[in-house]
Design a protein around this motif. Structure first.
Motif, PDB file in Angstrom:
ATOM      1  N   VAL A 121      35.554  26.173  41.763  1.00 43.88           N
ATOM      2  CA  VAL A 121      36.650  27.007  41.267  1.00 43.88           C
ATOM      3  C   VAL A 121      36.074  28.349  40.847  1.00 43.88           C
ATOM      4  O   VAL A 121      35.332  28.440  39.867  1.00 43.88           O
ATOM      5  CB  VAL A 121      37.379  26.342  40.087  1.00 43.88           C
ATOM      6  CG1 VAL A 121      38.573  27.191  39.649  1.00 43.88           C
ATOM      7  CG2 VAL A 121      37.834  24.936  40.456  1.00 43.88           C
ATOM      8  N   GLY A 122      36.393  29.391  41.623  1.00 41.07           N
ATOM      9  CA  GLY A 122      35.917  30.728  41.317  1.00 41.07           C
ATOM     10  C   GLY A 122      34.906  31.238  42.327  1.00 41.07           C
ATOM     11  O   GLY A 122      33.951  30.529  42.665  1.00 41.07           O
TER      12      GLY A 122
ATOM     13  N   GLU B  81      39.743  30.633  44.888  1.00 41.51           N
ATOM     14  CA  GLU B  81      39.643  31.889  44.155  1.00 41.51           C
ATOM     15  C   GLU B  81      41.048  32.453  43.936  1.00 41.51           C
ATOM     16  O   GLU B  81      41.773  32.710  44.902  1.00 41.51           O
ATOM     17  CB  GLU B  81      38.781  32.896  44.918  1.00 41.51           C
ATOM     18  CG  GLU B  81      38.786  34.314  44.375  1.00 41.51           C
ATOM     19  CD  GLU B  81      38.458  34.392  42.887  1.00 41.51           C
ATOM     20  OE1 GLU B  81      39.269  34.953  42.141  1.00 41.51           O
ATOM     21  OE2 GLU B  81      37.387  33.883  42.491  1.00 41.51           O
TER      22      GLU B  81
ATOM     23  N   GLY C 190      34.694  37.974  41.047  1.00 43.16           N
ATOM     24  CA  GLY C 190      35.051  37.611  39.676  1.00 43.16           C
ATOM     25  C   GLY C 190      35.362  38.837  38.834  1.00 43.16           C
ATOM     26  O   GLY C 190      36.116  39.727  39.243  1.00 43.16           O
TER      27      GLY C 190
ATOM     28  N   ARG D   2      45.000  29.586  43.103  1.00 37.07           N
ATOM     29  CA  ARG D   2      44.668  29.357  41.699  1.00 37.07           C
ATOM     30  C   ARG D   2      44.791  27.874  41.345  1.00 37.07           C
ATOM     31  O   ARG D   2      45.821  27.244  41.622  1.00 37.07           O
ATOM     32  CB  ARG D   2      45.600  30.173  40.794  1.00 37.07           C
ATOM     33  CG  ARG D   2      45.341  30.006  39.296  1.00 37.07           C
ATOM     34  CD  ARG D   2      46.361  30.770  38.473  1.00 37.07           C
ATOM     35  NE  ARG D   2      46.306  32.190  38.758  1.00 37.07           N
ATOM     36  CZ  ARG D   2      45.460  33.027  38.180  1.00 37.07           C
ATOM     37  NH1 ARG D   2      44.587  32.565  37.277  1.00 37.07           N
ATOM     38  NH2 ARG D   2      45.477  34.310  38.492  1.00 37.07           N
TER      39      ARG D   2
ATOM     40  N   LEU E 167      33.148  24.184  37.976  1.00 40.56           N
ATOM     41  CA  LEU E 167      33.926  25.285  37.398  1.00 40.56           C
ATOM     42  C   LEU E 167      33.027  26.510  37.257  1.00 40.56           C
ATOM     43  O   LEU E 167      32.051  26.496  36.512  1.00 40.56           O
ATOM     44  CB  LEU E 167      34.484  24.891  36.027  1.00 40.56           C
ATOM     45  CG  LEU E 167      35.467  23.721  35.989  1.00 40.56           C
ATOM     46  CD1 LEU E 167      35.969  23.507  34.564  1.00 40.56           C
ATOM     47  CD2 LEU E 167      36.647  23.961  36.928  1.00 40.56           C
ATOM     48  N   CYS E 168      33.364  27.556  37.984  1.00 40.00           N
ATOM     49  CA  CYS E 168      32.628  28.829  37.932  1.00 40.00           C
ATOM     50  C   CYS E 168      33.629  29.928  37.585  1.00 40.00           C
ATOM     51  O   CYS E 168      33.803  30.896  38.326  1.00 40.00           O
ATOM     52  CB  CYS E 168      31.957  29.120  39.271  1.00 40.00           C
ATOM     53  SG  CYS E 168      30.780  27.860  39.798  1.00 40.00           S
ATOM     54  N   ILE E 169      34.306  29.745  36.466  1.00 40.80           N
ATOM     55  CA  ILE E 169      35.437  30.603  36.117  1.00 40.80           C
ATOM     56  C   ILE E 169      35.068  31.700  35.136  1.00 40.80           C
ATOM     57  O   ILE E 169      35.924  32.492  34.732  1.00 40.80           O
ATOM     58  CB  ILE E 169      36.600  29.761  35.558  1.00 40.80           C
ATOM     59  CG1 ILE E 169      36.147  28.896  34.392  1.00 40.80           C
ATOM     60  CG2 ILE E 169      37.183  28.884  36.661  1.00 40.80           C
ATOM     61  CD1 ILE E 169      37.245  28.051  33.761  1.00 40.80           C
TER      62      ILE E 169
ATOM     63  N   GLY F  86      40.794  36.190  32.241  1.00 37.90           N
ATOM     64  CA  GLY F  86      41.738  35.078  32.200  1.00 37.90           C
ATOM     65  C   GLY F  86      42.521  34.930  30.924  1.00 37.90           C
ATOM     66  O   GLY F  86      43.748  35.091  30.919  1.00 37.90           O
TER      67      GLY F  86
ATOM     68  N   LYS G  87      39.711  29.066  28.375  1.00 39.14           N
ATOM     69  CA  LYS G  87      39.855  29.091  29.833  1.00 39.14           C
ATOM     70  C   LYS G  87      39.397  27.774  30.443  1.00 39.14           C
ATOM     71  O   LYS G  87      40.031  27.253  31.377  1.00 39.14           O
ATOM     72  CB  LYS G  87      39.037  30.259  30.389  1.00 39.14           C
ATOM     73  CG  LYS G  87      39.356  30.649  31.813  1.00 39.14           C
ATOM     74  CD  LYS G  87      38.574  31.895  32.191  1.00 39.14           C
ATOM     75  CE  LYS G  87      38.863  32.301  33.626  1.00 39.14           C
ATOM     76  NZ  LYS G  87      38.074  33.476  34.022  1.00 39.14           N
TER      77      LYS G  87
ATOM     78  N   MET H 277      41.988  24.235  32.034  1.00 36.94           N
ATOM     79  CA  MET H 277      41.896  23.672  33.379  1.00 36.94           C
ATOM     80  C   MET H 277      42.386  22.228  33.413  1.00 36.94           C
ATOM     81  O   MET H 277      42.800  21.739  34.464  1.00 36.94           O
ATOM     82  CB  MET H 277      40.441  23.714  33.867  1.00 36.94           C
ATOM     83  CG  MET H 277      39.858  25.103  34.051  1.00 36.94           C
ATOM     84  SD  MET H 277      40.716  26.102  35.278  1.00 36.94           S
ATOM     85  CE  MET H 277      40.459  25.120  36.753  1.00 36.94           C
TER      86      MET H 277
ATOM     87  N   TYR I 170      28.826  29.750  32.172  1.00 39.61           N
ATOM     88  CA  TYR I 170      29.525  29.959  30.895  1.00 39.61           C
ATOM     89  C   TYR I 170      28.635  30.624  29.858  1.00 39.61           C
ATOM     90  O   TYR I 170      29.052  31.540  29.154  1.00 39.61           O
ATOM     91  CB  TYR I 170      30.046  28.629  30.334  1.00 39.61           C
ATOM     92  CG  TYR I 170      30.733  28.808  28.992  1.00 39.61           C
ATOM     93  CD1 TYR I 170      32.039  29.294  28.925  1.00 39.61           C
ATOM     94  CD2 TYR I 170      30.070  28.542  27.804  1.00 39.61           C
ATOM     95  CE1 TYR I 170      32.660  29.482  27.701  1.00 39.61           C
ATOM     96  CE2 TYR I 170      30.684  28.732  26.573  1.00 39.61           C
ATOM     97  CZ  TYR I 170      31.986  29.198  26.529  1.00 39.61           C
ATOM     98  OH  TYR I 170      32.589  29.410  25.324  1.00 39.61           O
TER      99      TYR I 170
END
Length: 525
Positions: free
Chosen positions: A9-10, A33, A40, A101, A156-158, A163, A377, A381, A418
């Motif tokens: 994700v991302g 994405e 990003g 998304r 998760l690479c958000i 956001g 964020k 999820m 993160y």
């Protein structure tokens, strides 16, 4: 491995390198994405935004900057071009589904009570567990149509700087509702694009709340557009260490803070008795180093009453520093940027009320440069209350991530990108290598109790040195010690330099980990 369903994700700095390393394993991951472009936070940065980290440190371990980029701190356009070149070179773009998304995730196949009782992560300490459980992701496209996608493992690479905006709250009758002008967050400003944003601020009295990277960049842009005719006011609630560069009285400041010797001066998670005694004995030397640096960096700050209340060392430990935008102090001198120091502020019809001012700061537009809620964020999820309750800890703890990647209580999922570190790009690259080795079975995770104990050790370190900023999960001044742990997990030699003095005093960078896995061996905990 080739048949496993892997979802990332991302498609920012972290998502791209995770995808690259999974492709090298023979997998075909799917990258969702939400934006229409990769990069990003870099994809929507302001025109004046530049790197905060020197170019030689901010790159992937196996992909150099092009020779045409010579600036020490490249612009955001140069960073986006670098990321695009990386994605194309390693075939990542074909895996990315832009405009998609992830709006929710649910874990199926194992009950929450059974999961909570597991002594081993995912039931057996392995990436895919027993095979009984899977993630189901609800993914919305640009038209709002939602599809369900199943995955054996999710990454998760958000990021944490987009956001969910961190917006100040106010008592009734003191917030934006009483203001006749417009109030937005820096996130909204950045999304407009350069031309629309500049047109919006042109000829207006702009007040920016904050004094870190986004706030400083927006104030710079306002000053460029409006000059002294309509000065930009910055409401500064907390003074921060804003540095011109990393040079201290002509000496490379990284030699004081970012090598193995500097880490000997700090108490480290799992350090043992000898290193603990050494860190205690060398504490006065660390204090002297940073006071020496403060004596240099505080010179322009003193003139404007902007020396922070907290130490430079704490700011470095928490990664709460910024590089000064070009001509920032010149703009303070000519009056195109005006500082208003105030712990609190509120709104009125005409603008903003700050401490010590008899009249309001008259404003047409107020922009919150107040950061983001990166932990929220992650939490958002998940649809399950169980996962939401364990995903990010509490306000009194750090976000519980073993190796800053794996939540001990959430199976078949990793979080990459993160925590804050010396260079987020190559940090994510090394973590992606680590994750790939875990996914291919090169090593297993320790049991949940051991993982949780390790998380508490890092929490103790962060609370000790980062103060009230401990939830940023920064390892900026302990970067090499952390990388050593990842190397040992992968069966790699963590000593990457040639010679005793190089190992002790040179700063570790991306190039030191370029061929990290060439001599690795499988290893279990």
């Amino acid at each position: 491995m080739e048949k496993k369903r892997l979802v990332i994700v991302g498609a920012g700095v972290s998502g791209l390198t995770v995808c690259k390393h999974l492709l090298e394993l023979g997998c075909q991951p799917t990258v969702f994405e939400a934006d229409t472009m990769l990069g990003g936070v870099w994809a929507r940065a302001l025109a004046c935004t530049k790197l905060q980290t020197p170019r030689y440190l901010y790159k992937y371990t196996d992909f150099p900057w092009p020779e045409s980029v010579t600036e020490e701190f490249p612009s955001h356009r140069q960073v986006v071009a670098y990321l695009d070149a990386y994605a194309r070179h390693f075939g990542v773009l074909g895996c990315v589904r832009f405009g998609h998304r992830v709006v929710g995730m649910e874990y199926h196949g194992v009950g929450e009570q059974a999961m909570a009782a597991w002594e081993e992560w995912a039931g057996n300490g392995q990436a895919f567990g027993s095979g009984a459980g899977e993630w189901q992701l609800s993914v919305a496209d640009a038209d709002g149509h939602v599809e369900t996608h199943k995955a054996d493992f999710v990454v998760l690479c958000i990021g944490r700087f987009s956001g969910v905006p961190n917006t100040p709250t106010f008592p009734a009758g003191k917030g934006p509702e009483v203001f006749d002008g417009q109030v937005i967050h820096s996130m909204d400003y950045a999304k407009m694009g350069t031309s629309k944003a500049k047109e919006m601020i042109r000829g207006k009295r702009v007040t920016v709340v904050g004094y870190m990277k986004s706030a400083l960049d927006i104030a710079t842009e306002c000053a460029e557009v409006n000059g002294t005719a309509h000065p930009c006011t910055m409401v500064v609630r907390t003074k921060h260490w804003i540095l011109p560069d990393y040079s201290v009285w002509g000496i490379n400041g990284s030699k004081f803070c970012f090598n193995r010797f500097s880490e000997l001066l700090i108490h480290k998670p799992g350090e043992g008795l000898l290193l603990s005694i050494l860190a205690t004995l060398l504490t006065p030397l660390r204090w002297a180093f940073h006071k020496f640096a403060e004596s240099y960096y505080s010179i322009p700050m003193k003139k404007h009453g902007m020396v922070p209340d907290h130490s430079l060392f704490q700011a470095l430990a928490a990664d709460m520093i910024s590089i000064t935008p070009k001509d920032h102090y010149k703009r303070l001198e000519d009056g195109s940027i005006v500082l208003k120091k105030s712990k609190t502020f509120s709104f009125c019809k005409e603008g903003v009320l700050v401490e010590g001012e008899p009249s309001p700061v008259k404003s047409d537009l107020v922009i919150f440069g107040t950061g983001f809620k990166g932990d929220e964020k992650i939490k958002d999820m998940f649809t399950s209350e169980y996962f939401r309750s364990v995903a990010v800890g509490s306000e009194s703890t750090i976000v519980p991530l073993y190796r800053l990647c794996i939540n001990p209580k959430i199976p078949q999922l990793a979080v990459i990108g993160y925590s804050e570190t010396l260079s987020n790009m190559y940090a994510s690259d090394i973590r992606a290598k680590w994750l790939a080795r875990f996914l291919d079975g090169s090593f297993r995770l320790p049991n949940v109790a051991v993982m949780q104990k390790d998380v508490l050790e890092w929490e103790k370190y962060m609370k000790r040195y980062c103060g009230r900023y401990f939830r940023r999960s920064s390892i900026m001044i302990l970067n090499t010690w952390y990388n050593d742990q990842l190397c040992r997990d992968m069966g790699c030699n963590p000593r990457r330099k040639k010679g005793f003095f190089s190992e002790l005093f040179e700063v570790y960078g991306p190039g030191d980990y370029a061929n990290l896995l060439s001599n690795s061996k499988s290893k279990e905990h």
